[in-house]
Design a protein around this motif. Structure first.
Motif, short mmCIF file in Angstrom:
data_model
loop_
_atom_site.label_atom_id
_atom_site.label_comp_id
_atom_site.label_asym_id
_atom_site.label_seq_id
_atom_site.Cartn_x
_atom_site.Cartn_y
_atom_site.Cartn_z
N PRO A 120 0.82 -1.22 0.00
CA PRO A 120 0.00 0.00 0.00
C PRO A 120 0.86 1.27 0.00
CG PRO A 120 -0.14 -1.12 2.12
CD PRO A 120 0.68 -1.98 1.22
N ILE A 121 0.29 2.31 -0.55
CA ILE A 121 0.95 3.62 -0.60
C ILE A 121 0.56 4.39 0.65
CG2 ILE A 121 1.14 5.77 -1.88
CD1 ILE A 121 0.34 4.14 -4.38
N ASP A 122 1.56 4.86 1.40
CA ASP A 122 1.29 5.61 2.62
C ASP A 122 0.86 7.04 2.32
OD1 ASP A 122 1.97 3.46 4.20
OD2 ASP A 122 4.08 4.03 4.35
N ASN A 123 0.05 7.59 3.21
CA ASN A 123 -0.37 8.99 3.16
C ASN A 123 -0.99 9.37 1.82
OD1 ASN A 123 0.60 9.37 5.77
ND2 ASN A 123 2.67 9.74 4.98
N MET A 124 -1.75 8.51 1.27
CA MET A 124 -2.41 8.83 0.00
C MET A 124 -3.75 9.49 0.29
SD MET A 124 -3.27 6.26 -3.05
CE MET A 124 -4.54 6.61 -4.21
N LYS A 125 -4.00 10.61 -0.34
CA LYS A 125 -5.26 11.32 -0.16
C LYS A 125 -6.03 11.29 -1.47
CE LYS A 125 -3.80 14.67 3.29
NZ LYS A 125 -3.69 16.10 3.61
N LEU A 126 -7.30 11.11 -1.34
CA LEU A 126 -8.17 11.13 -2.50
C LEU A 126 -9.23 12.18 -2.26
CD1 LEU A 126 -9.04 9.86 -5.18
CD2 LEU A 126 -10.46 8.29 -3.87
N GLU A 127 -9.27 13.14 -3.14
CA GLU A 127 -10.25 14.21 -3.03
C GLU A 127 -11.11 14.23 -4.28
OE1 GLU A 127 -8.29 17.92 -2.34
OE2 GLU A 127 -7.25 17.19 -0.56
N THR A 128 -12.34 14.61 -4.11
CA THR A 128 -13.24 14.72 -5.25
C THR A 128 -13.87 16.11 -5.26
OG1 THR A 128 -15.11 13.86 -3.99
CG2 THR A 128 -13.81 12.27 -5.25
N GLU A 129 -14.14 16.58 -6.44
CA GLU A 129 -14.86 17.84 -6.61
C GLU A 129 -16.00 17.59 -7.57
OE1 GLU A 129 -12.59 21.31 -7.58
OE2 GLU A 129 -10.86 20.61 -6.41
N VAL A 130 -17.12 18.18 -7.29
CA VAL A 130 -18.29 18.02 -8.13
C VAL A 130 -18.52 19.33 -8.88
CG1 VAL A 130 -20.75 17.52 -8.18
CG2 VAL A 130 -19.29 16.40 -6.48
#
Length: 135
Positions: A120-130
């Motif tokens: 796994p990749i550490d400190n991965m953030k996933l953000e979404t915008e609509v």
């Protein structure tokens, strides 16, 4: 004018009736192969599904399919239980594990596959915008 419509109708009818033709040879006597499905992941048991893919003209009896399935994790064989659909290993893979599946059965070519459980990749953030694209 009526004559032109009549001629165009005849031409369209002839074009729609005429078709292309391509000859090909249908190969019905190919080799039997084994299909193996296994998707190991972290924190889940390993499930292996094995099925025969048999040629249309084959004399092989599908009901006699009883393959030998060997699962090895990091070079060590893991026992499997068959539940009628899946071969199940009571083992939860860890990141970096090398998983090898070997399947053999009389009348088929042996199959072997190797994969590594992803790290796994550490400190991965996933953000979404609509966005409203209708405006």
């Amino acid at each position: 004018m009526k004559r032109l419509i009549y001629i165009i109708s005849i031409v369209l009818l002839v074009i729609s009736v005429v078709s292309c033709e391509k000859k090909f040879e249908l190969k019905l006597d190919s080799d039997n192969i084994i299909k193996v499905e296994c998707f190991p992941g972290v924190a889940d048991s390993i499930y292996v599904r094995v099925a025969p893919c048999i040629s249309v003209n084959s004399k092989y009896n599908y009901s006699n399919f009883d393959p030998d399935v060997v699962l090895a994790v990091n070079g060590e064989d893991i026992p499997l239980k068959y539940d009628g659909k899946y071969y199940i290993a009571d083992y939860d893979p860890s990141p970096g594990d090398e998983i090898r599946v070997k399947v053999s059965e009389r009348g088929f070519e042996d199959v072997e596959a190797v994969t590594q459980v992803p790290i796994p990749i550490d400190n991965m953030k996933l953000e979404t915008e609509v966005y409203d694209i209708t405006q």
